[in-house]
Design a protein around this motif. Structure first.
Motif, PDB file in Angstrom:
ATOM      1  N   VAL A  56      -8.657   5.307  13.024  1.00  0.00           N
ATOM      2  CA  VAL A  56      -8.425   4.835  11.661  1.00  0.00           C
ATOM      3  C   VAL A  56      -7.737   3.471  11.720  1.00  0.00           C
ATOM      4  N   THR A  75      -6.452   6.019   5.267  1.00  0.00           N
ATOM      5  CA  THR A  75      -5.950   7.371   5.514  1.00  0.00           C
ATOM      6  C   THR A  75      -6.809   8.427   4.831  1.00  0.00           C
ATOM      7  N   ASP A  76      -7.109   8.232   3.553  1.00  0.00           N
ATOM      8  CA  ASP A  76      -7.899   9.229   2.822  1.00  0.00           C
ATOM      9  C   ASP A  76      -9.262   9.443   3.474  1.00  0.00           C
ATOM     10  N   SER A 107      -4.640   5.676  15.280  1.00  0.00           N
ATOM     11  CA  SER A 107      -4.435   4.948  14.033  1.00  0.00           C
ATOM     12  C   SER A 107      -3.634   3.681  14.294  1.00  0.00           C
ATOM     13  N   ALA A 139       1.324   3.570   7.045  1.00  0.00           N
ATOM     14  CA  ALA A 139       0.129   4.394   6.822  1.00  0.00           C
ATOM     15  C   ALA A 139      -0.197   5.257   8.036  1.00  0.00           C
ATOM     16  N   ASP A 155       1.871   8.333   7.814  1.00  0.00           N
ATOM     17  CA  ASP A 155       1.348   9.199   6.747  1.00  0.00           C
ATOM     18  C   ASP A 155       0.103   9.946   7.224  1.00  0.00           C
ATOM     19  N   LEU A 156      -0.762   9.251   7.954  1.00  0.00           N
ATOM     20  CA  LEU A 156      -1.963   9.894   8.493  1.00  0.00           C
ATOM     21  C   LEU A 156      -1.581  11.000   9.469  1.00  0.00           C
TER      22      LEU A 156
END
Length: 208
Positions: free
Chosen positions: A100, A127-128, A144, A154, A157-158
């Motif tokens: 990602v 992320t989404d 990521s 981010a 968060d991922l």
């Protein structure tokens, strides 16, 4: 008749410059763009599905070489020259990797290296999107970057989202030196396996 033949020959001789001038005017824009592209060194090559300019290729090669040289020097210092065994890596054959990053071109050579060793690498830009892909498919590893337009943390968060879905999946964050140093503790607390700014170190994590 002879004078007419000479006139026709003369007109034919003059026609080529005229035709050339017409073609030059007609195709001036694309020819100009091609020349400007060449002068700006904007020719591109495709690496791991990404179009890279020559500047981007050069930068990634220089960064990778510099990083590798520093790691080899570090190994030689620690092991007294016995680096061959230390540099040996296991193949990544069969591994499915989700990467990602909002700018995947930055990782093109690393992705190509992993794919050459038998890994399958899928990319997501946010992320989404990454979480949705992880829900649909099984991945052995998640990589990521750290900061993206959605947030400066981010990557963390991922990691939290992936750990809720699959606590055992290894997650690596590949980011800049500042984030690798200053956000390390927070990333590890969120379930990140390792965080690094070194492409060589990341490859070692993935290939062993």
């Amino acid at each position: 008749m002879e004078s007419i033949a000479k006139l026709i020959t003369a007109l034919a001789t003059l026609a080529w410059p005229i035709v050339f001038a017409v073609l030059l005017v007609k195709f001036y824009a694309p020819i100009k763009a091609l020349i400007e592209t060449a002068l700006a060194r904007k020719f591109t090559i495709k690496v791991a599905g990404n179009e890279l300019t020559m500047e981007e290729v050069s930068k990634q090669q220089i960064d990778a070489l510099s990083d590798l040289q520093s790691k080899v020097a570090e190994l030689e210092k620690r092991l007294g020259g016995a680096t061959q065994e230390a540099l040996g890596t296991a193949p990544a054959s069969g591994k499915r990797i989700l990467w990602v990053d909002d700018d995947p071109k930055n990782n093109s050579f690393l992705v190509a290296s992993l794919e050459n060793r038998g890994a399958r690498v899928d990319t997501a830009l946010a992320t989404d999107e990454g979480v949705a892909m992880f829900r649909r498919s099984h991945y052995d590893v998640v990589i990521s970057d750290m900061g993206r337009p959605e947030g400066e943390k981010a990557g963390i968060d991922l990691a939290r989202a992936i750990k809720q879905l699959s606590p055992s999946t290894p997650i690596y964050i590949f980011c800049g030196r500042w984030a690798a140093t200053n956000l390390r503790d927070e990333a590890l607390a969120a379930g990140v396996t390792q965080i690094t700014a070194s492409g060589t170190t990341l490859a070692r994590f993935l290939l062993t």
